[in-house]
Enzyme design. Sequence first.
Site, PDB file in Angstrom:
ATOM      1  N   GLU A 209       3.330 -11.140   7.341  1.00 40.30           N
ATOM      2  CA  GLU A 209       1.920 -11.225   7.174  1.00 40.30           C
ATOM      3  C   GLU A 209       1.826 -10.715   5.642  1.00 40.30           C
ATOM      4  O   GLU A 209       2.642 -10.458   4.892  1.00 40.30           O
ATOM      5  CB  GLU A 209       1.192  -9.969   7.987  1.00 40.30           C
ATOM      6  CG  GLU A 209       1.859  -8.508   7.874  1.00 40.30           C
ATOM      7  CD  GLU A 209       1.381  -7.617   8.926  1.00 40.30           C
ATOM      8  OE1 GLU A 209       1.242  -8.060  10.121  1.00 40.30           O
ATOM      9  OE2 GLU A 209       1.152  -6.361   8.660  1.00 40.30           O
ATOM     10  N   HIS A 246      -2.937  -3.120   9.804  1.00 41.34           N
ATOM     11  CA  HIS A 246      -1.796  -2.128   9.369  1.00 41.34           C
ATOM     12  C   HIS A 246      -1.904  -1.624   7.761  1.00 41.34           C
ATOM     13  O   HIS A 246      -2.403  -2.384   7.080  1.00 41.34           O
ATOM     14  CB  HIS A 246      -0.554  -3.237   9.090  1.00 41.34           C
ATOM     15  CG  HIS A 246      -0.021  -3.708  10.690  1.00 41.34           C
ATOM     16  ND1 HIS A 246       0.403  -4.897  10.695  1.00 41.34           N
ATOM     17  CD2 HIS A 246      -0.049  -2.852  11.784  1.00 41.34           C
ATOM     18  CE1 HIS A 246       0.843  -5.041  12.224  1.00 41.34           C
ATOM     19  NE2 HIS A 246       0.457  -3.965  12.504  1.00 41.34           N
TER      20      HIS A 246
END
Lengths: 296, 377
Positions: A209, A246
């Site tokens: 990511e 995150h």
Amino acid sequence: MSIILNQTTRIIVQGITGTQGQFHTGQMIAFGSKIVGGVSPGKGGQEVHGVPVYDTVEEAMLKQQVDASVIFVPAKLVKDCALEALEAGIKTLVIVTEHVPLHDTLEIMAYAEKQKAEIVGPNTYGLISPGQCKIGIMPNNIFMPGEVGVVARSGTLSYEIVYQLTGAGVGQSSVVGLGGDRVVGMSFIQVLEKFEADPATKAVVLVGEIGGNAEEKAADYIKGMTKPVVAFLAGKSAPPGKRMGHAGAIIERGKGTFKSKVEALTAAGVSVANLPWEVGPLVKQALAQGSEKVYG
Amino acid sequence: MKLYEYMAKEIFRRNGIPVPMGAVFTGVDGVAAFQEKTGSVAIKSQVLSGGRGKAGGIKFATEPQDAISKVQELLASKIKGCQVETVLIEEKVTIERELYLAITVDGSKRQIVLLASVAGGMDIEQVPEEQVIKRFIDITIGLQPYATREITRQMGLKGREAKQTEEVMLKLYQVFRKYDAELVEINPLVVTPSQVLAADGKMTVDDEAAYRFLPEVPYVEEKTAVEKKADDLGISYVELDGEVGVMANGAGITMATLDLLQHFGSSARNFMDAGGGSSEKATAAALEILLSTNPKALLINIFGGITRCDDVARAFVQVKKALDLKLPVVIRLVGTNEDLGTAILREQGIESFKSVEEAVTKVISLLKGGGTDVHNS
């Protein structure tokens, strides 16, 4: 074969009497993991799902042969529990807990290096070798034994990718979640090295990511791998400067972009899937082409 | 959480790092008196974005009336879209040279790193790499004086400027550790004829350590009202400007869902990671937040691990009844208790999908097709 875990791995659970600890101990046992003990200060002598509970890690290690520990305690207590496990001699430590303060993680990592121990997490779903053993919180029913290794930063996105793989009839040798924090123990490269060395793994799927440069560094390593690698990356549409869930998933000062990661991986000969359901077919294609990686 | 310059400097000052004499103003009261007492002053807008100087956010004054009008001017201005609400007025210092100093975390090395350069006062990203000294710090021993002596040697500093810079490094490291910082930065660290001082200050502290912040750490609101409400519920939420409200569980799958919407020609109104293990009640609260941002459609993408699909289904049914939903909604349910969840939705005439591809293309076709309600289709 598989990496890190197999059917003989003997595991203790730190925080076994908590809600999450109890529930996931049951799930791990149901999956076939050898849970040989739990640790919960002041609860020594109790049992959880038939597993003996000890007051300290040292006590557990006196009474059991232990290969790995998994931590389920609240974030504030993680540093103490992790250092306890490391000092007691645990060499494989999985930290499931999220929201661990950054400085605590740094102290844990420094001590792990001194103790020559490997840490997975924090903020990870753990790792699993389908058909053999799991340490963590992933759902039991989406995995299928096979020959594809999966390594990912994100939890539910790995489930999605594994679900697509299993649906396409592609089984997994081991699946490892690195964790979504800015500082985590095991890196893409360390896991890729293990997959490269594992005879049961024929191809690897890397799930990344935006944010940081872990995927770019992995790409450098992949250039020298003999096994084919397929990647899927999340965050193509994410705006810069925003933390996407995150702690590590943020584009800062033009770094950590989706484009930079795709370019680095593609240059390393990785097939990057545009859509989650393209991963299965790409892996099948890579496997069909044999273990010799095709460049360009 | 990013701190404003004046907050970072107050923490520096408390911990023995020299800073220019200054005072904070939110209006013109007291500005004239402060200028008269201080003499030549710099007036600095307090905003969180970088590149403030170039954007016209720093002004100078030598007369009381001039100071007042410049404060008024800055307080009426926006810097990179942010309204200036506070200014810091400081004594103007005599600059012999400008240095750069920062301490942060290198995620790939899993270590603290100190960055130092003699090319201070400019954007560090623009400074050639060979002019930036990088020193990794082992957290188990911390930053020791010998390491700072080596850093100033590499910087080519001598005598009293070397000694004073070393002291600032040691104190800055103490600040970094004591306040659970992700970043502390002094740019420029100014050498004056008598001392070195922090002419600017940046500090970002780790939100995960908020429970143990020292009382002198102020709270800075960076979130919008909706983001704050989500935060209180333990939901990770970012406001975006697209059309589809999205709820998913897990950061990675939420990002991937946003990407899929974009791929198929739509866009997301938000990023909402409702987290793992959300209860029925928490899910209902999350849905209400989504609806408060007036999206054109809703897409719920749940891969149940800890999250149970039946909880999500029940929460959705409850919210739908309570709010009399009119907008198109598409739900994808897979994982723990998916059959139970699907059955609960079906009883209410709500269709759900197993395939994320079908779910995403369905929500887009409903949007383009003028918004027929999927529940009754």
